[in-house]
Design a protein around this motif. Structure first.
Motif, PDB file in Angstrom:
ATOM      1  N   ASP A 264      12.014 -36.884 -68.589  1.00 51.79           N
ATOM      2  CA  ASP A 264      12.722 -35.623 -68.786  1.00 51.79           C
ATOM      3  C   ASP A 264      12.186 -34.924 -70.027  1.00 51.79           C
ATOM      4  O   ASP A 264      12.850 -34.873 -71.070  1.00 51.79           O
ATOM      5  N   ASN A 296      12.928 -42.164 -56.912  1.00 51.87           N
ATOM      6  CA  ASN A 296      13.971 -41.290 -57.430  1.00 51.87           C
ATOM      7  C   ASN A 296      15.186 -41.438 -56.529  1.00 51.87           C
ATOM      8  O   ASN A 296      15.126 -41.098 -55.344  1.00 51.87           O
ATOM      9  N   ALA A 298      18.313 -40.126 -57.025  1.00 51.67           N
ATOM     10  CA  ALA A 298      19.371 -39.136 -57.218  1.00 51.67           C
ATOM     11  C   ALA A 298      20.082 -38.890 -55.885  1.00 51.67           C
ATOM     12  O   ALA A 298      19.504 -39.082 -54.809  1.00 51.67           O
ATOM     13  N   ASN A 376      10.654 -33.457 -59.516  1.00 52.96           N
ATOM     14  CA  ASN A 376      11.128 -34.606 -60.289  1.00 52.96           C
ATOM     15  C   ASN A 376      10.658 -35.905 -59.666  1.00 52.96           C
ATOM     16  O   ASN A 376      11.177 -36.333 -58.639  1.00 52.96           O
ATOM     17  N   ALA A 379      14.366 -39.649 -61.636  1.00 54.59           N
ATOM     18  CA  ALA A 379      15.694 -39.026 -61.632  1.00 54.59           C
ATOM     19  C   ALA A 379      16.205 -38.755 -63.041  1.00 54.59           C
ATOM     20  O   ALA A 379      15.893 -39.474 -63.994  1.00 54.59           O
ATOM     21  N   ASN A 380      17.011 -37.702 -63.170  1.00 51.23           N
ATOM     22  CA  ASN A 380      17.712 -37.405 -64.417  1.00 51.23           C
ATOM     23  C   ASN A 380      19.217 -37.347 -64.199  1.00 51.23           C
ATOM     24  O   ASN A 380      19.955 -36.852 -65.039  1.00 51.23           O
ATOM     25  N   SER A 381      19.654 -37.859 -63.060  1.00 48.05           N
ATOM     26  CA  SER A 381      21.048 -37.670 -62.636  1.00 48.05           C
ATOM     27  C   SER A 381      21.984 -38.765 -63.108  1.00 48.05           C
ATOM     28  O   SER A 381      23.193 -38.654 -62.971  1.00 48.05           O
ATOM     29  N   ASN A 383      21.567 -41.806 -61.764  1.00 53.40           N
ATOM     30  CA  ASN A 383      21.196 -42.844 -60.810  1.00 53.40           C
ATOM     31  C   ASN A 383      19.868 -43.467 -61.215  1.00 53.40           C
ATOM     32  O   ASN A 383      19.133 -42.944 -62.059  1.00 53.40           O
ATOM     33  N   THR A 460      22.769 -37.540 -72.964  1.00 50.86           N
ATOM     34  CA  THR A 460      22.530 -37.173 -71.566  1.00 50.86           C
ATOM     35  C   THR A 460      22.196 -35.689 -71.380  1.00 50.86           C
ATOM     36  O   THR A 460      22.050 -35.223 -70.258  1.00 50.86           O
TER      37      THR A 460
END
Length: 522
Positions: A264, A296, A298, A376, A379-381, A383, A460
């Motif tokens: 990220d 990923n 997410a 992406n 993931a940046n969620s 998860n 976050t």
């Protein structure tokens, strides 16, 4: 007023009489003091044990762990352990002479210790002055649950683990033993956390046995000694060769290992994410190709649900880079990721001078073989996301990586089935395809003991440019991690330089005198 005083006296009389007439005996003190509490009575000098000192108790009870059939324990010691306080396993040694050989692991015993002396003799905490007749056998065949403890913890606090049965898991000798080497003497055993001494008496029945394994579990009793500086030094002693559970007799060295990543960056993620690796040998990718797959998980990543094709699921769940050209030297870092080759997204320092083995615009181009173009990779969620390195470019549902890492644990990752589906793991510092304790197959992430992961950075907020430096030390000579990886998150800036992700950064400080080194080879 006199009336109220009289009523008060009458009530007090009734209460007193009621208390006198009750037959409730109050709490009954157990005759057995937990070994944890017993050991805490010792303050550095000999202590004669009394019921008063032991909070009203006069005995201990526990399970026997000593086995004198192999001749590798101090003679005459009955060694027992319990976990009656805070569920912590604690043990104690009791010298009772030749009668110690009458008891075997799994025997349940009670020992009257009132009148004995709690002392540290030859480095080992013991209760002395106990007659063999003070020991009562209560049962036999009790299960002793393996107590897996990292060697670093045993070394840091040998007084906590002395006289207890400890499992040193995935232990390997440093240096690697030769075919003619024997168990006799002191040998350094590394489990990925530190080196601990495996001590074998010259008179042990197995002292002269050869064929020491490359990797094994060592179930042994911690018997400390006094070091030259007056401090306790932990020694690990197996009782018989049955305490050695061989996991592998051959060395498996991955050609490269995952050493860091940015998922990220500060700005757009598209075409700016990358993964760092370090080569453990010289590689010509045109001769021996490899592939890198990201996953990923997410909630919006398709296909949803459990990954029935594992790393080869494709679409937006997994994405593959083929590494088929270029060279790297042993110990050299190399990179796979977006074509921009910037350290921290748009407007940041170019790191195009680094060793890039495969880079292209994954936001406009599908992966090599599978994976749909995506903004992406990782993931940046919240998860889980992960990275796997494979030998060769053919990756299907059954292909096992040579290294992999995961960040977080959320999402649909593993289903026990049948059939079981998920992401296959590598045998590395975090994961084991075979459970090292039960020896059951566990080929997937989140299956069995394969639950470890690197956490998300606690901040976050998106687009902050946190780099994940995994660190750790991998010994190519030993073919194992001698210091496991542990993610350090630090924030890159737009002017950050390559040495920050390849060297010691953040720099040493009073709080962290070693700084944060990158992954290293030994």
């Amino acid at each position: 007023m006199k009336k109220y005083i009289i009523y008060g006296l009458l009530l007090l009389t009734v209460l007193i009489n009621s208390c006198q007439k009750t037959k409730y005996p109050g709490g009954v003190i157990s005759p057995y003091i937990p070994i944890y509490d017993l050991k805490n009575l010792y303050k550095g000098s000999d202590l004669t044990l009394t019921a008063e000192l032991m909070y009203g108790s006069n005995a201990i009870s526990g399970v026997v762990i000593s086995d004198h059939s192999g001749g590798n324990l101090p003679a005459g010691l009955l060694i027992i352990q319990d976990k009656k306080r805070l569920s912590l396993v604690r043990g104690i040694s009791i010298p009772i002479g030749a009668d110690a050989t009458k008891y075997v692991p799994g025997d349940s015993v009670a020992v009257t210790i009132s009148g004995g002396v709690l002392t540290r003799a030859n480095g080992l905490l013991q209760v002395t002055g106990i007659a063999p007749t003070a020991v009562t056998k209560l049962g036999s065949g009790k299960t002793i649950t393996p107590n897996r403890v990292g060697s670093n913890l045993v070394l840091a606090r040998p007084q906590d683990y002395e006289s207890s049965l400890v499992a040193i898991v995935k232990g390997g000798f440093d240096p690697i033993p030769q075919p003619t080497d024997t168990y006799s003497g002191d040998k350094l055993l590394n489990d990925g956390f530190d080196n601990i001494i495996l001590h074998t008496e010259a008179t042990a029945t197995f002292a002269n046995n050869t064929g020491l394994p490359f990797s094994a579990n060592y179930y042994g009793i911690v018997i400390p000694k006094i070091g030259s500086d007056g401090k306790l030094v932990a020694q690990h002693r197996i009782r018989t060769l049955d305490d050695v559970v061989v996991l592998s007799s051959t060395v498996e060295i991955p050609s490269a290992i995952i050493s860091g990543l940015i998922a990220d960056p500060m700005g757009t993620d598209a075409n700016n994410e990358y993964i760092q690796f370090i080569a453990t040998r010289d590689i010509n990718f045109a001769v021996t190709p490899f592939s890198v797959v990201t996953t990923n998980n997410a909630g919006a990543s398709t296909p949803t649900g459990f990954p029935t094709r594992g790393w080869a699921t494709g679409d937006v769940r997994t994405y593959k880079f083929n590494l088929t050209s270029g060279t790297v030297s042993k110990g050299e870092f190399f990179y796979v990721g977006g074509a921009n080759k910037l350290i921290n997204s748009t407007g940041s320092t170019s790191i195009a001078s680094a060793k890039w083995i495969r880079s292209f615009n994954y936001s406009t181009t599908d992966g090599d073989g599978f994976g749909t173009k995506t903004t992406n990779l990782l993931a940046n969620s919240g998860n889980a996301y992960g990275v796997a390195l494979f030998e060769g470019t053919a990756v299907d549902v059954n292909t096992r990586p040579i290294d992999c890492v995961f960040i977080s644990s959320g999402g649909s990752l593993f289903s026990a089935g049948p059939p079981a589906v998920g992401y296959r793991i590598a045998n590395n510092d975090f994961y084991d395809a075979i459970n090292p304790i039960t020896l059951a197959a566990q080929p997937f992430y989140r299956q069995g003991t394969n639950t470890l992961f690197f956490p998300y950075h606690p901040n976050t907020v998106a687009d902050q440019g946190y780099y994940y430096k995994f660190g750790g030390i991998y010994s190519v000579t030993l073919g194992k991690w001698v210091k496991v990886r542990s993610a350090t998150h630090f924030q890159l800036t737009k002017t950050s330089q390559l040495n920050e992700i390849e060297g010691v950064f953040p720099a040493p400080s009073a709080d962290n005198p070693d700084g944060v080194p990158a992954t290293a080879l030994k």
